[in-house]
Write an enzyme that holds these catalytic residues in place. Structure first.
Site, mmCIF file in Angstrom:
data_model
loop_
_atom_site.group_PDB
_atom_site.id
_atom_site.type_symbol
_atom_site.label_atom_id
_atom_site.label_comp_id
_atom_site.label_asym_id
_atom_site.label_seq_id
_atom_site.Cartn_x
_atom_site.Cartn_y
_atom_site.Cartn_z
ATOM 1 N N GLY A 84 164.290 35.214 -5.101
ATOM 2 C CA GLY A 84 165.530 35.702 -4.490
ATOM 3 C C GLY A 84 165.613 35.356 -3.007
ATOM 4 N N ARG A 148 163.702 30.472 -9.979
ATOM 5 C CA ARG A 148 162.642 31.374 -10.443
ATOM 6 C C ARG A 148 161.733 30.723 -11.488
ATOM 7 N NH1 ARG A 148 163.039 36.240 -8.366
ATOM 8 N NH2 ARG A 148 165.046 37.140 -7.783
ATOM 9 N N ASP A 179 154.925 36.943 -7.225
ATOM 10 C CA ASP A 179 154.763 36.030 -8.365
ATOM 11 C C ASP A 179 154.705 34.568 -7.903
ATOM 12 O OD1 ASP A 179 154.638 37.966 -10.365
ATOM 13 O OD2 ASP A 179 156.810 38.129 -10.477
ATOM 14 N N LYS A 205 157.527 36.078 1.377
ATOM 15 C CA LYS A 205 158.983 36.280 1.421
ATOM 16 C C LYS A 205 159.368 37.347 0.424
ATOM 17 C CE LYS A 205 161.181 35.558 -1.752
ATOM 18 N NZ LYS A 205 161.873 35.399 -3.026
ATOM 19 N N THR A 206 160.184 38.256 0.736
ATOM 20 C CA THR A 206 160.934 39.089 -0.203
ATOM 21 C C THR A 206 161.585 40.246 0.545
ATOM 22 O OG1 THR A 206 160.964 40.469 -2.173
ATOM 23 C CG2 THR A 206 158.889 40.452 -0.986
ATOM 24 N N ILE A 207 162.845 40.489 0.216
ATOM 25 C CA ILE A 207 163.515 41.649 0.821
ATOM 26 C C ILE A 207 162.878 42.943 0.323
ATOM 27 C CG2 ILE A 207 165.752 40.488 1.117
ATOM 28 C CD1 ILE A 207 166.633 42.313 -1.381
ATOM 29 N N ASP A 208 162.188 42.871 -0.833
ATOM 30 C CA ASP A 208 161.688 44.094 -1.482
ATOM 31 C C ASP A 208 160.577 44.792 -0.684
ATOM 32 O OD1 ASP A 208 163.385 43.231 -3.430
ATOM 33 O OD2 ASP A 208 161.823 42.566 -4.815
ATOM 34 N N GLY A 254 165.426 46.171 -4.753
ATOM 35 C CA GLY A 254 164.037 46.312 -4.321
ATOM 36 C C GLY A 254 163.027 46.223 -5.443
HETATM 37 P P1 FBP Z 1 162.071 38.401 -5.193
HETATM 38 O O1 FBP Z 1 162.019 38.358 -3.695
HETATM 39 O O2 FBP Z 1 160.830 38.961 -5.783
HETATM 40 O O3 FBP Z 1 162.457 37.110 -5.770
HETATM 41 O O4 FBP Z 1 163.191 39.479 -5.595
HETATM 42 C C1 FBP Z 1 164.277 39.779 -4.813
HETATM 43 C C2 FBP Z 1 165.338 40.460 -5.629
HETATM 44 O O5 FBP Z 1 166.468 40.572 -4.788
HETATM 45 C C3 FBP Z 1 164.994 41.839 -6.221
HETATM 46 O O6 FBP Z 1 165.176 42.892 -5.308
HETATM 47 C C4 FBP Z 1 165.965 41.914 -7.372
HETATM 48 O O7 FBP Z 1 165.535 42.804 -8.387
HETATM 49 C C5 FBP Z 1 165.991 40.501 -7.882
HETATM 50 O O8 FBP Z 1 165.684 39.673 -6.764
HETATM 51 C C6 FBP Z 1 167.322 40.086 -8.458
HETATM 52 O O9 FBP Z 1 167.170 38.856 -9.078
HETATM 53 P P2 FBP Z 1 168.315 37.762 -9.240
HETATM 54 O O10 FBP Z 1 168.530 37.128 -7.911
HETATM 55 O O11 FBP Z 1 167.728 36.789 -10.191
HETATM 56 O O12 FBP Z 1 169.534 38.461 -9.729
#
Ligand code: FBP
Length: 561
Positions: A84, A148, A179, A205-208, A254
C-alpha cells in the site's frame, strides 16, 4: 501538466537528514555489533537462511584513516515500491538516487514498475534527474507504481534473478511492509544460494505503523497518515459538537494493529476508541464492545449530548475472540478448498459449502452475522494470506448492533435520548498525502542510508534510522539484519518465516496515557482539533514526530548496536 501551488513549494523543500550522511561519502564507515539471532524459532530460521542468518547490527559512523573507495564505485541499482502507498516513498527513492549519484555520477537507478511483479517480469524504467525532481516531497507511489505480488514460487525467484542479472544490477532496494521485507530477506538468501553477488536491502514502509521494534522506531508514512486522519476526525468532532445530532462511527485503516487508532485518539480525544490488542487481551465479546459504546451514548444523552465520535481500528473484528476463531477457521478452510470454491458461482454457495467445514460455534456465528459482513469475511485473502480487513464494514456492524441495544434499553426505560449514527472509513485519504516534514525527512534519510548499506556490500539488511524524536541532523543511521526480526507463523495453512508484526503494547506509555483519559472522554466533550498538516513554519509546529514516538522516547537514550 498543471502543478498546484503547494506542489511547487514542496519541490523546493530540502529534506533534513543525519549529519553523518552529509559528509563526504568516502569518509564514512560502518561499525558492527555482535552477531544477532531471530526473535524466535532460531534453529529453523538458521536452517532456512544459511547465508544471511545471524549477521551483526551496523551503524553508520564517521570513518577514519583510509577513504572507503566502495562508496564511489559505479553501481547499477533497482528499486521496488511494494504494498500500500505510504507518504515519503518518493523521498526514499530520491535519497537513494542522490546518494548513488554523489558516490559516482555514472551509476544508474532503475525503477521496477508495478511492485515486485516488475522484477519478475523485467518491467523497468531508468530514473533520471528529471523523473526524480518531478516527485521530490510528493505523496503517492505514482513514480513507478506498486503492487502486492509475493515472490514465492521457484519460477518467480529464478525470474527475479534473471532480470537482475540481465540489468547487471549490483543491488535491489525493496521498500515495503513486514511481508515485503520478508520477501527481501528470502530474495537476499536466494541470490547468495545461487552464487550471485546481487544484494537485497529492505526499507520500512507502511502507514500501519506495525513494522517496528527496538531498532526500527517507526515506518515512514505513519506520521502523515495519522495527521491526515486526525485533521478529518477533529473536523468531524467540531461538526458533531455544532449540530449536536449525530454519532460518528469512524473506522481507521491500519490492518491488525491499532497504532493508527491509538495515535488518532491521542491527537483528537474522541468519546470512544477501541484498541484491538486490548479487546483480545481482555477477551471482550462483540456484545461487550457494543456495551461500551452504549454506556457512553446513554451517559452523554443524560447530559443532553446526543452526539459523539467512536474510533474503530480496521482490524477490530480479527481480535474479538469469537470472530478471531471464525476468521482462523475460514483462512485454513479457504486455503484447503480453494479449487472447490472456484467452481461455486454464488457467495451463498460458498457460505453453505464452508459452513459444513467449520466448527459448530463458528458456523453459528457466521450465520448470525448480517449477510454483508459474512460475505466480506469470505472475500479473497491478499497474496500473503491476510484477510482484507479494509473491506469489512465494522462501523456498520457496530452501528446496527448499538441501535438494537439502545432500542432494548429504551423499552426497559433505561434510555430516552435520540440516536442517529453515520459511518465513515478513513484509509485511502491518508496514504498518498504530501508527506509531512517528518516523513519527507525520514523517507529521504532511509533512502540515502540504504545507498550507504549497499555501497558497503551488505545484503539481507533493512535500512534503519533511529533517534527519531531528536532533530533530523542527530538521527542515527544503520542497518538491521532482516532475519533478526523473523519468526515462524501459520500462513495459508503452513508454517512460514515472516517478520513479526508489532502490535500495540498495552504496557507502553502511549496506551497508558490513553487508558487514563478515556473514561473522561466517554462522558464529557473533550475533543481536540489538531487541524491540517503544516509544511512551512516553526519546527515545533511542522517537524513534530508522532505523539506515540514522543511518549515512547520520554527519558530514553539511544545506545550503539
Ligand atoms: P501495507 O503497508 O502493509 O501494504 O498496508 C497498508 C494498507 O493501507 C492497510 O492499512 C490496509 O489494510 C491495506 O493496505 C489495504 O489494501 P489495498 O490497498 O490492497 O486495498
Amino acid at each position: 501538466m498543471e502543478i498546484s501551488a503547494l506542489q511547487q513549494a514542496r519541490y523546493r523543500y530540502q529534506p533534513k537528514f543525519p549529519r553523518v550522511l552529509s559528509q563526504e561519502l568516502t569518509t564514512i564507515a560502518l561499525s558492527q555489533g555482535a552477531p544477532t539471532a531471530s526473535i524466535a524459532d532460531q534453529a529453523d530460521l538458521k536452517a532456512l537462511f544459511k547465508h544471511t542468518y545471524g549477521r551483526p547490527l551496523v551503524q553508520v559512523v564517521s570513518g577514519s584513516g583510509e577513504p572507503h573507495k566502495t562508496m564511489s564505485r559505479e553501481l547499477n541499482l533497482g528499486v521496488i515500491l511494494s504494498g500500500g502507498q505510504a507518504p515519503g516513498g518518493h523521498n526514499v527513492i530520491a535519497g537513494l538516487y542522490d546518494g548513488l549519484k554523489r558516490g559516482n555520477p555514472r551509476s544508474r537507478l532503475y525503477g521496477f514498475l508495478g511492485g515486485p511483479s516488475g522484477l519478475i517480469e523485467n518491467k523497468t524504467w531508468e530514473l533520471t534527474d528529471a523523473v526524480i525532481d518531478a516527485y521530490r516531497n510528493t505523496g503517492g507511489f505514482d513514480m513507478i507504481g506498486s503492487g502486492r505480488t509475493k515472490i514465492e514460487t521457484p519460477e518467480q525467484f529464478a525470474a527475479s534473478l534473471e532480470t537482475a542479472q540481465r540489468l547487471n544490477l549490483n543491488a535491489v532496494l525493496i521498500i515495503g511492509g513486514d511481508d515485503s521485507n520478508t520477501n527481501a530477506a528470502l530474495l537476499a538468501e536466494y541470490f547468495l544460494d545461487h552464487h550471485s553477488p546481487i544484494q537485497v536491502i529492505g526499507c520500512p514502509k507502511t502507514i500501519d505503523g506495525d513494522l517496528k521494534n527496538e531498532y526500527i522506531e517507526a515506518s515512514f508514512g505513519f506520521d502523515t497518515a495519522v495527521k491526515t486522519y486526525s485533521e478529518l476526525i477533529g473536523n468531524i468532532e467540531r461538526d458533531a459538537n455544532s449540530a449536536k445530532k449525530y454519532w460518528h462511527f469512524i473506522k481507521l485503516m491500519g490492518r491488525s494493529a491499532s497504532h493508527i487508532a491509538l495515535e488518532c485518539a491521542l491527537k483528537t480525544q474522541p468519546n470512544v476508541c477501541f484498541i484491538s490488542e486490548e479487546v483480545a487481551a481482555k477477551k471482550w465479546s462483540l456484545s461487550q464492545v457494543v456495551d461500551q459504546i452504549c454506556a457512553s451514548v446513554v451517559k452523554r444523552a443524560a447530559n443532553q449530548e446526543t452526539f459523539g465520535v467512536v474510533l474503530i481500528p480496521e482490524g477490530l473484528v480479527e481480535f474479538i475472540p469469537e470472530m478471531k476463531q471464525l476468521i482462523l477457521e475460514l483462512n485454513d478452510t479457504i486455503a484447503a478448498y480453494a479449487a472447490a470454491l472456484t467452481d461455486l458461482p454464488q457467495v451463498t454457495d460458498h457460505l453453505d459449502f464452508l459452513s459444513t467445514k467449520l466448527s459448530p460455534t463458528a458456523q453459528e456465528l457466521l450465520r448470525s452475522l448480517p449477510p454483508d459482513i459474512a460475505r466480506e469475511l469470505l472475500m479473497d485473502r491478499d497474496p500473503h494470506g491476510n484477510v482484507q480487513v479494509s473491506r469489512i464494514e465494522t462501523e456498520k456492524l457496530l452501528i446496527g448492533m448499538v441501535e438494537k441495544r439502545l432500542a432494548r434499553l429504551r423499552q426497559q426505560g433505561l434510555y430516552t435520548g435520540k440516536f442517529s449514527a453515520l459511518g465513515h472509513f478513513f484509509g485511502y485519504e491518508g496514504r498518498a498525502a504530501f508527506p509531512s516534514n517528518f516523513d519527507a525527512n525520514y523517507g529521504y534519510s532511509l533512502g540515502l542510508n540504504a545507498f550507504v548499506l549497499i555501497a558497503s556490500g551488505l545484503t539481507g539488511y533493512i535500512s534503519c534510522v533511529r533517534n527519531l524524536t531528536a532533530p533530523a541532523e542527530d538521527w542515527i543511521p544503520g542497518g538491521v539484519p532482516l532475519t533478526m526480526m523473523m519468526h515462524l507463523e501459520q500462513r495459508h495453512g503452513s508454517q512460514k518465516p515472516v517478520i513479526q508484526k508489532a502490535l500495540v503494547d498495552l504496557e507502553s506509555t502511549p496506551f497508558k496515557v490513553f487508558a487514563a483519559a478515556r473514561d473522561t472522554w466517554a462522558c464529557t466533550t473533550s475533543f481536540l482539533f489538531p487541524g491540517g498538516i503544516q509544511y512551512f513554519g516553526p519546527p515545533e509546529l511542522c517537524d513534530r514526530p508522532p505523539r506515540m514516538l514522543e511518549l515512547e522516547h520520554q527519558g530514553r537514550t539511544v545506545c550503539d548496536p
